[in-house]
Design a protein around this motif. Structure first.
Motif, short mmCIF file in Angstrom:
data_model
loop_
_atom_site.label_atom_id
_atom_site.label_comp_id
_atom_site.label_asym_id
_atom_site.label_seq_id
_atom_site.Cartn_x
_atom_site.Cartn_y
_atom_site.Cartn_z
N ASP A 149 0.83 -1.21 0.00
CA ASP A 149 0.00 0.00 0.00
C ASP A 149 0.87 1.26 0.00
OD1 ASP A 149 -2.28 -1.51 -0.01
OD2 ASP A 149 -2.64 -1.35 2.17
N ILE A 150 1.92 1.23 0.82
CA ILE A 150 2.82 2.39 0.87
C ILE A 150 3.50 2.57 -0.49
CG2 ILE A 150 4.92 3.32 1.91
CD1 ILE A 150 4.11 1.88 4.50
N GLY A 151 3.92 1.45 -1.09
CA GLY A 151 4.57 1.52 -2.41
C GLY A 151 3.65 2.13 -3.45
N ARG A 152 2.38 1.71 -3.45
CA ARG A 152 1.42 2.28 -4.41
C ARG A 152 1.21 3.77 -4.16
NH1 ARG A 152 -1.07 -2.97 -4.04
NH2 ARG A 152 -2.24 -2.33 -2.18
N SER A 153 1.17 4.15 -2.88
CA SER A 153 0.98 5.56 -2.55
C SER A 153 2.17 6.40 -3.00
CB SER A 153 0.79 5.71 -1.03
OG SER A 153 0.68 7.06 -0.67
N VAL A 154 3.38 5.90 -2.79
CA VAL A 154 4.58 6.62 -3.21
C VAL A 154 4.62 6.75 -4.73
CG1 VAL A 154 7.10 6.49 -3.32
CG2 VAL A 154 5.92 6.01 -1.16
N THR A 155 4.28 5.66 -5.42
CA THR A 155 4.26 5.70 -6.88
C THR A 155 3.27 6.74 -7.39
OG1 THR A 155 4.90 3.38 -7.04
CG2 THR A 155 3.82 4.34 -8.96
N GLN A 156 2.11 6.82 -6.75
CA GLN A 156 1.11 7.80 -7.15
C GLN A 156 1.61 9.22 -6.91
OE1 GLN A 156 -2.00 7.14 -8.71
NE2 GLN A 156 -1.67 9.33 -9.09
N MET A 157 2.29 9.44 -5.78
CA MET A 157 2.83 10.77 -5.48
C MET A 157 3.88 11.16 -6.52
SD MET A 157 3.15 10.49 -1.32
CE MET A 157 3.89 12.12 -1.13
N LEU A 158 4.71 10.22 -6.93
CA LEU A 158 5.72 10.51 -7.93
C LEU A 158 5.06 10.84 -9.27
CD1 LEU A 158 8.66 10.62 -8.88
CD2 LEU A 158 8.59 8.13 -9.17
N ASP A 159 4.04 10.07 -9.65
CA ASP A 159 3.33 10.34 -10.90
C ASP A 159 2.64 11.69 -10.86
OD1 ASP A 159 4.09 8.05 -12.27
OD2 ASP A 159 2.39 6.87 -11.55
N ASP A 160 2.07 12.03 -9.71
CA ASP A 160 1.41 13.34 -9.57
C ASP A 160 2.42 14.48 -9.74
OD1 ASP A 160 -1.00 12.09 -9.12
OD2 ASP A 160 -0.94 12.32 -6.94
N MET A 161 3.63 14.27 -9.24
CA MET A 161 4.67 15.29 -9.36
C MET A 161 5.12 15.46 -10.81
SD MET A 161 8.26 15.59 -7.23
CE MET A 161 7.45 16.19 -5.75
N LEU A 162 5.11 14.35 -11.55
CA LEU A 162 5.55 14.39 -12.94
C LEU A 162 4.48 14.89 -13.90
CD1 LEU A 162 7.45 10.97 -13.21
CD2 LEU A 162 8.46 13.25 -12.99
N LYS A 163 3.20 14.78 -13.51
CA LYS A 163 2.10 15.06 -14.45
C LYS A 163 2.19 16.43 -15.12
CE LYS A 163 -2.90 14.89 -15.04
NZ LYS A 163 -2.85 16.05 -15.96
N PRO A 164 2.38 17.54 -14.37
CA PRO A 164 2.41 18.83 -15.09
C PRO A 164 3.57 18.92 -16.08
CG PRO A 164 3.01 19.08 -12.76
CD PRO A 164 2.47 17.71 -12.91
N TRP A 165 4.65 18.22 -15.83
CA TRP A 165 5.79 18.26 -16.74
C TRP A 165 5.55 17.36 -17.95
CZ3 TRP A 165 8.87 22.13 -15.90
CH2 TRP A 165 8.92 22.68 -14.61
N ARG A 166 4.87 16.26 -17.73
CA ARG A 166 4.48 15.43 -18.87
C ARG A 166 3.52 16.19 -19.78
NH1 ARG A 166 3.67 10.14 -15.03
NH2 ARG A 166 5.55 8.97 -15.67
N ASP A 167 2.62 16.97 -19.17
CA ASP A 167 1.68 17.77 -19.96
C ASP A 167 2.41 18.87 -20.73
OD1 ASP A 167 -0.36 16.23 -18.95
OD2 ASP A 167 -0.97 17.68 -17.43
N LYS A 168 3.42 19.46 -20.11
CA LYS A 168 4.17 20.55 -20.74
C LYS A 168 5.08 20.04 -21.84
CE LYS A 168 7.09 24.53 -19.61
NZ LYS A 168 7.76 25.29 -18.52
N PHE A 169 5.58 18.80 -21.68
CA PHE A 169 6.50 18.22 -22.67
C PHE A 169 5.91 16.91 -23.18
CE2 PHE A 169 9.14 20.89 -20.00
CZ PHE A 169 10.01 21.51 -20.90
N PRO A 170 4.84 16.98 -23.98
CA PRO A 170 4.16 15.76 -24.43
C PRO A 170 5.03 14.86 -25.31
CG PRO A 170 3.33 17.66 -25.62
CD PRO A 170 4.19 18.19 -24.53
N SER A 171 6.10 15.43 -25.90
CA SER A 171 6.96 14.61 -26.77
C SER A 171 7.93 13.74 -25.97
CB SER A 171 7.75 15.52 -27.71
OG SER A 171 8.65 16.34 -26.98
N VAL A 172 8.06 14.02 -24.68
CA VAL A 172 9.01 13.28 -23.85
C VAL A 172 8.33 12.07 -23.21
CG1 VAL A 172 10.51 13.35 -21.81
CG2 VAL A 172 10.41 15.32 -23.37
#
Length: 289
Positions: free
Chosen positions: A205-228
């Motif tokens: 459960d902790i691992g899934r939560s950490v993974t989600q937090m990392l993905d949430d942190m990356l989301k605005p940058w993935r949106d800004k750089f859709p080619s990456v």
């Protein structure tokens, strides 16, 4: 004015490798390259037992040789050379003030052991807020520049603001048109050490939560750089060792360091320290609050 790429030159094989790597980076960024050497007077460890005139001549020759090497590989690149006076770390930091990136060479310890980051490199890191890249010479004398670009690896701490680190990482990946891998290591809270019968489901459960937090942190940058193509990797364990492993075959490893505005010098956490001293790929260190 466009931000140029600055490379510190001292005539060594390491600085020649840094010049070539910096030239490739300047070409990617479409900015000028500046090669600089600092002559410390009355004594410079790099050029012992030389008079001032001889020292200046030696510096000019080192800069000229490095610039000629770069021009043969990158004939269209705008290159300037500068010979500075003063302690190398302070002079390089001052020169990097208006640069987009400062590139330094670091000596390998042999095999795949990694970097030796000397006093000049560490002192320069402490004295500048400009991103600093440390580059090793090729592992083999016949090694040449790769035709394409490999993966970029970035260490991310989900518990801190990482905008400067992620901005640099995504921009570098976009320039290279390569994949980006964000790595985060986590550990169980100290309280779990005292639980005699630990439920493995809690760890998952902790691992899934950490993974989600990392993905949430990356989301605005993935949106800004859709080619990456940005992949995330969260795991239980020390991030430093995983980043060192990931550096094999990577084009660049990116880590952050905390700014420390005090006479105590630069603050390098255990992750940045491990990567700086043991990664086999070039390492970019990004200062942040």
């Amino acid at each position: 004015m466009k931000h140029h790429v600055t490379v510190g030159i001292d005539g060594s094989l390491e600085s020649r490798a840094a010049a070539m790597w910096g030239a490739r980076e300047a070409s990617l960024r479409e900015v000028p390259l500046r090669l600089v050497h600092a002559v410390e007077w009355p004594m410079s460890p790099a050029i012992p037992r030389l008079g001032r005139e001889s020292a200046d001549r030696w510096a000019d020759e080192a800069l000229t040789e490095a610039s000629e090497d770069v021009r043969r590989r990158y004939p269209g690149l705008e290159i300037t050379i500068r010979c500075l006076s003063g302690r190398p770390a302070a002079a390089l930091a001052a020169e990097a003030t208006d640069a987009g990136l400062l590139v330094l060479g670091s000596r390998g310890l042999g095999g795949l052991v990694g970097f030796f980051v000397g006093s000049v490199g560490m002192s320069t890191l402490a004295a500048t807020e400009t991103p600093v890249a440390l580059v090793r010479p090729p592992r083999e004398a016949g090694d040449t520049e790769p035709a394409g670009y490999g993966e970029i690896v970035v260490g991310v701490d989900i518990h801190e603001a990482a905008d400067k680190v992620l901005s640099f990482a995504f921009e570098e990946a976009a320039r290279r048109k390569c994949a980006l891998r964000a790595v985060h290591g986590w550990k169980l809270p100290p309280a779990y050490e005292y639980i005699p019968f630990f439920d493995p489901d809690n760890e998952r459960d902790i691992g899934r939560s950490v993974t989600q937090m990392l993905d949430d942190m990356l989301k605005p940058w993935r949106d800004k750089f859709p080619s990456v193509r940005a992949d995330s990797q969260a795991f239980m364990g020390p991030a430093g060792s995983r980043l060192v492993q990931a550096s094999v075959g990577a084009d660049l490893v990116i880590v952050g360091r905390h700014l420390r505005r005090s006479p105590l010098g630069t603050h390098l956490g255990p992750v940045a320290h491990a990567v700086l001293h043991h990664a086999t790929a070039p390492v970019a260190v990004i200062a942040h609050d």
